[in-house]
Design a protein around this motif. Structure first.
Motif, short mmCIF file in Angstrom:
data_model
loop_
_atom_site.label_atom_id
_atom_site.label_comp_id
_atom_site.label_asym_id
_atom_site.label_seq_id
_atom_site.Cartn_x
_atom_site.Cartn_y
_atom_site.Cartn_z
N SER A 51 0.89 -1.40 -0.07
CA SER A 51 -0.05 0.15 -0.08
C SER A 51 0.70 1.14 -0.03
N THR A 106 0.10 4.26 0.53
CA THR A 106 0.05 5.17 1.96
C THR A 106 0.56 4.71 3.21
N TRP A 152 -8.51 5.32 -4.48
CA TRP A 152 -7.73 5.04 -3.16
C TRP A 152 -6.91 3.85 -3.46
N TYR A 201 -16.36 8.41 4.22
CA TYR A 201 -16.17 9.97 4.51
C TYR A 201 -17.49 10.44 4.77
N LYS A 248 -12.64 7.60 10.22
CA LYS A 248 -12.59 8.85 9.93
C LYS A 248 -13.62 9.81 10.85
N TYR A 307 -8.92 15.60 2.50
CA TYR A 307 -7.60 15.76 1.51
C TYR A 307 -7.72 17.05 0.62
N1 GLU Z 1 -7.24 5.55 4.25
C1 GLU Z 1 -5.92 6.25 4.68
C2 GLU Z 1 -5.43 6.99 3.57
O1 GLU Z 1 -5.69 6.66 2.53
C3 GLU Z 1 -5.40 5.39 5.60
C4 GLU Z 1 -4.42 4.61 5.07
C5 GLU Z 1 -5.16 3.62 4.06
O2 GLU Z 1 -6.04 2.88 4.61
O3 GLU Z 1 -4.72 3.72 2.73
O4 GLU Z 1 -4.36 7.44 4.04
#
Ligand code: GLU
Length: 384
Positions: free
Chosen positions: A12, A14, A122, A203, A233, A319
């Motif tokens: 990931s 992030t 995402w 969200y 969140k 964001y």
């Molecule tokens: N959803 C949050 C983000 O996009 C937390 C990390 C993840 O789940 O990817 O930063």
């Protein structure tokens, strides 16, 4: 050797940056982090108290795999009353938020199936689709159109292999909201073509203009939708890992099969605390949203002072997704910002091909950090 399935999946984006930031901080480096989408607030005190009470009363055992009845009912009630989704407790499976997405992908996607999603999206949707053997079909969205997905492009992308459409409103990474009329058009397309929608609404309560619309609230769409959402969140509960899937009973039973073979159930005392989070006072949640709005405005003001950067005004989530002129890939830009400026952002390319030329900044951090971090970005960008 790890499986071929896993070899094709990157870690990931992030989480990788967040891990790097933690490591640099532990080495004593002063980093301002805009990387992780995580509220900096502590979970509201009434929720923590409910958790401690639950633990002290000995609630340390397995729960039913679907979740405790009181929480399933609380989730159904709030979703029905707030979003107009015709659901009951029997339509709810309690499971950690990301797990809801992963289990849904595994439950519905066969090898070779195609899944339509917005680009950028995402980071983990693509991984979940691929782990299930499916193929992501990205629909490019545009900065000039506030990244709203075009229903005509969805319809044009449908093939006999299309199994699912993934929606996320408000969006991570853009903060954009899919307008109600666009959602209605997507609902009509999904119904007409018999395609399931996985609607990620994590969200849903962090919205600055108007009101959240769930696609499952349109007539005939509940039968076609799996909603995923949770408390991470909205109630600053990221570490508690508590979310849910809402869908027709036969879908929930199918997803629960996977839950029963994987995590068994969500954490018992966290479920008790989550009943309080949903049914108790919401003033802490509302205060957090008001604070996020102030921080959004501050971040937008400061970022607009940087030459060569443009940004939409996002109407939800926490964001901003600025576009930059500098001629270098977003992964390189993020690396330079981190190494030279000691400020962490997520490269736009982590969110899909159309994310190139952008970076994501999570403003769920203090005003002081926002001021300091954006001034660091400004300094590094002026030297590029
Ligand atoms: N959803 C949050 C983000 O996009 C937390 C990390 C993840 O789940 O990817 O930063």
């Amino acid at each position: 050797m790890v499986s071929k399935r896993l070899q094709e999946i990157p870690a990931s984006g992030t989480i990788a940056i967040s891990n790097l930031v933690s490591q640099m901080k532990s080495e004593g480096i002063d980093i301002v982090s805009f990387s992780m989408g995580e509220p900096d607030f502590t979970t509201p005190a009434n929720v923590i108290d409910a958790c401690c009470d639950s633990l002290r009363s000995g609630n340390t055992h397995y729960t039913p795999s679907m979740g405790i009845p009181a929480l399933r009912k609380a989730v159904a009630d709030v979703t029905r009353e707030t979003n107009g989704v015709p659901c009951q407790a029997s339509n709810v499976l309690i499971t950690p938020c990301k797990q809801a997405i992963f289990l849904t992908a595994l439950a519905y996607i066969d090898p070779g199936d195609e899944v339509i999603l917005a680009d950028p999206s995402w980071v983990s949707y693509e991984a979940c689709i691929r782990l299930a053997g499916g193929m992501p079909v990205y629909i490019p969205t545009k900065f000039e159109e506030k990244f709203v997905i075009d229903p005509a492009l969805i319809e044009a992308a449908i093939t006999p292999r299309t199994k699912m459409i993934i929606l996320n409103t408000p969006s991570n990474p853009t903060g954009g909201i899919i307008p109600r009329d666009v959602l209605k058009q997507i609902a009509d397309i999904a119904i007409r073509n018999g395609i399931k929608v996985m609607s990620d609404e994590i969200y849903e309560s962090i919205i600055y203009e108007g009101k959240h619309t769930s696609i499952a609230s349109f007539p005939g769409m509940f039968e076609n939708t799996i909603i995923v959402s949770g408390l991470s969140k909205s109630h600053a509960m990221t570490g508690w890992r508590l979310g849910w899937a809402i869908a027709p009973e036969e879908d929930i039973k199918a997803i629960n099969k996977l839950q029963s073979h994987s995590i068994s159930c969500a954490v018992s005392f966290v479920q008790d605390a989550s009943v309080e989070a949903i049914t108790g006072p919401q003033d802490a949640r509302d205060a957090m949203v008001a604070e996020f709005r102030k921080r959004r405005d501050l971040a937008l003001d400061l970022i607009s002072e940087i030459p060569g950067i443009q940004c939409n005004v996002p109407d939800g989530a926490f964001y901003i997704f600025p576009k930059y002129d500098a001629d270098l890939p977003s992964a390189k830009l993020a690396e330079i910002l981190l190494k030279e400026g000691h400020v962490a952002v997520t490269p736009g390319s982590a969110f899909g091909p159309s994310g190139e030329g952008f970076f994501r900044l999570s403003y769920a951090t203090s005003e002081e950090q926002i001021r300091e971090g954006i001034s660091r970005i400004k300094k590094v960008m002026s030297q590029l």
